[in-house]
Design a protein around this motif. Sequence first.
Motif, PDB file in Angstrom:
ATOM      1  N   ARG A 170       2.607   1.820  -3.363  1.00  0.00           N
ATOM      2  CA  ARG A 170       1.687   2.206  -4.441  1.00  0.00           C
ATOM      3  C   ARG A 170       1.070   3.580  -4.228  1.00  0.00           C
ATOM      4  O   ARG A 170       1.009   4.396  -5.154  1.00  0.00           O
ATOM      5  CB  ARG A 170       0.567   1.160  -4.550  1.00  0.00           C
ATOM      6  CG  ARG A 170      -0.350   1.384  -5.753  1.00  0.00           C
ATOM      7  CD  ARG A 170      -1.503   0.393  -5.760  1.00  0.00           C
ATOM      8  NE  ARG A 170      -2.436   0.621  -4.666  1.00  0.00           N
ATOM      9  CZ  ARG A 170      -2.743  -0.293  -3.753  1.00  0.00           C
ATOM     10  NH1 ARG A 170      -2.198  -1.495  -3.772  1.00  0.00           N
ATOM     11  NH2 ARG A 170      -3.623  -0.001  -2.790  1.00  0.00           N
ATOM     12  N   ASP A 171       0.649   3.867  -2.972  1.00  0.00           N
ATOM     13  CA  ASP A 171      -0.161   5.067  -2.740  1.00  0.00           C
ATOM     14  C   ASP A 171       0.492   6.104  -1.831  1.00  0.00           C
ATOM     15  O   ASP A 171      -0.048   7.192  -1.649  1.00  0.00           O
ATOM     16  CB  ASP A 171      -1.512   4.666  -2.137  1.00  0.00           C
ATOM     17  CG  ASP A 171      -2.333   3.798  -3.086  1.00  0.00           C
ATOM     18  OD1 ASP A 171      -2.108   3.881  -4.312  1.00  0.00           O
ATOM     19  OD2 ASP A 171      -3.181   3.025  -2.597  1.00  0.00           O
TER      20      ASP A 171
ATOM     21  N   LEU B 266       0.831  -1.205   0.000  1.00  0.00           N
ATOM     22  CA  LEU B 266       0.000   0.000   0.000  1.00  0.00           C
ATOM     23  C   LEU B 266       0.864   1.254   0.000  1.00  0.00           C
ATOM     24  O   LEU B 266       0.621   2.206  -0.750  1.00  0.00           O
ATOM     25  CB  LEU B 266      -0.922  -0.017   1.217  1.00  0.00           C
ATOM     26  CG  LEU B 266      -1.840   1.199   1.414  1.00  0.00           C
ATOM     27  CD1 LEU B 266      -2.845   1.295   0.282  1.00  0.00           C
ATOM     28  CD2 LEU B 266      -2.564   1.098   2.763  1.00  0.00           C
TER      29      LEU B 266
ATOM     30  N   GLU C  80      -6.891  -3.945   1.686  1.00  0.00           N
ATOM     31  CA  GLU C  80      -5.915  -4.676   0.874  1.00  0.00           C
ATOM     32  C   GLU C  80      -6.029  -6.183   1.110  1.00  0.00           C
ATOM     33  O   GLU C  80      -5.815  -6.986   0.202  1.00  0.00           O
ATOM     34  CB  GLU C  80      -4.497  -4.228   1.241  1.00  0.00           C
ATOM     35  CG  GLU C  80      -4.106  -2.843   0.785  1.00  0.00           C
ATOM     36  CD  GLU C  80      -3.739  -2.799  -0.694  1.00  0.00           C
ATOM     37  OE1 GLU C  80      -2.885  -3.594  -1.115  1.00  0.00           O
ATOM     38  OE2 GLU C  80      -4.328  -1.971  -1.405  1.00  0.00           O
TER      39      GLU C  80
ATOM     40  N   ALA D  64      -1.506   7.272   2.678  1.00  0.00           N
ATOM     41  CA  ALA D  64      -2.536   6.260   2.436  1.00  0.00           C
ATOM     42  C   ALA D  64      -2.576   5.192   3.514  1.00  0.00           C
ATOM     43  O   ALA D  64      -3.527   4.409   3.577  1.00  0.00           O
ATOM     44  CB  ALA D  64      -2.307   5.596   1.075  1.00  0.00           C
TER      45      ALA D  64
ATOM     46  N   LYS E 106      -7.443   0.956   5.313  1.00  0.00           N
ATOM     47  CA  LYS E 106      -6.972   0.678   3.951  1.00  0.00           C
ATOM     48  C   LYS E 106      -6.127  -0.590   3.885  1.00  0.00           C
ATOM     49  O   LYS E 106      -6.174  -1.322   2.890  1.00  0.00           O
ATOM     50  CB  LYS E 106      -6.196   1.877   3.419  1.00  0.00           C
ATOM     51  CG  LYS E 106      -7.090   3.067   3.106  1.00  0.00           C
ATOM     52  CD  LYS E 106      -6.315   4.216   2.483  1.00  0.00           C
ATOM     53  CE  LYS E 106      -7.233   5.370   2.150  1.00  0.00           C
ATOM     54  NZ  LYS E 106      -6.508   6.518   1.550  1.00  0.00           N
TER      55      LYS E 106
END
Length: 224
Positions: A42-43, A39, A56, A47, A52
Amino acid sequence: MSDTPPEQHVDSVFYRPPRKRRTESPLSRDRIVIASVALLDRDGASALTMRKVAAELDVHATSLYWYVQRREDLIDLALDHVLAGPAGDLPGDDVPWDEVVLRVAKQYYDAFAAHPWAAGFAGTRPLIGPNAMALAGRIIAALTESGGAEKDRMIAATAISQQVLGAATTAVVARGLSNAPAEDYAAAVGTPQTLDIWLPSFDDVLTLLVEAIRTRLNPTGPTT
């Protein structure tokens, strides 16, 4: 790198006994950490939330609390996870101390520079996970082999740590600039050649730093 002694017992996920995996649950701490790193990669840092990470893993956020108590636990575990490779590839005792410092500091830097979120978190969190401690311990052991005074060795260890974190942070910023539109890049740094002059390679700066440390720890030169 951190010089926080374990006896201070800071509130850290690494000082709490890990709970066993629930037999009816597909979750584990390892899966949570891997999902957190994915995570973040990627973000980005903003994030990272329990919700979150749970998304995932396709579980409810409350399921995570059996394994971690809060977001800071995710950060600390993710940071130590990206250091696992370097920690498993430390130079042996037969390697000269200054070469050890060069190699381990470069391993540290490469791990943090490869993950844009890592250096920013590392500058605000105590690096006391097993992998971070193994890397820091190897550098400190190498500096001890130099024969320099204890105070000077601690100064050297701090300088290396600050160089690693600062350079990794700068590398992430420079990478972002290089991906910016040409006009924005030019307004910020001029030309790519200008950036190369003001941002020398980590290896070059580290070599200069270790040369200075070598002189500080052993000003009369090696004995015969």
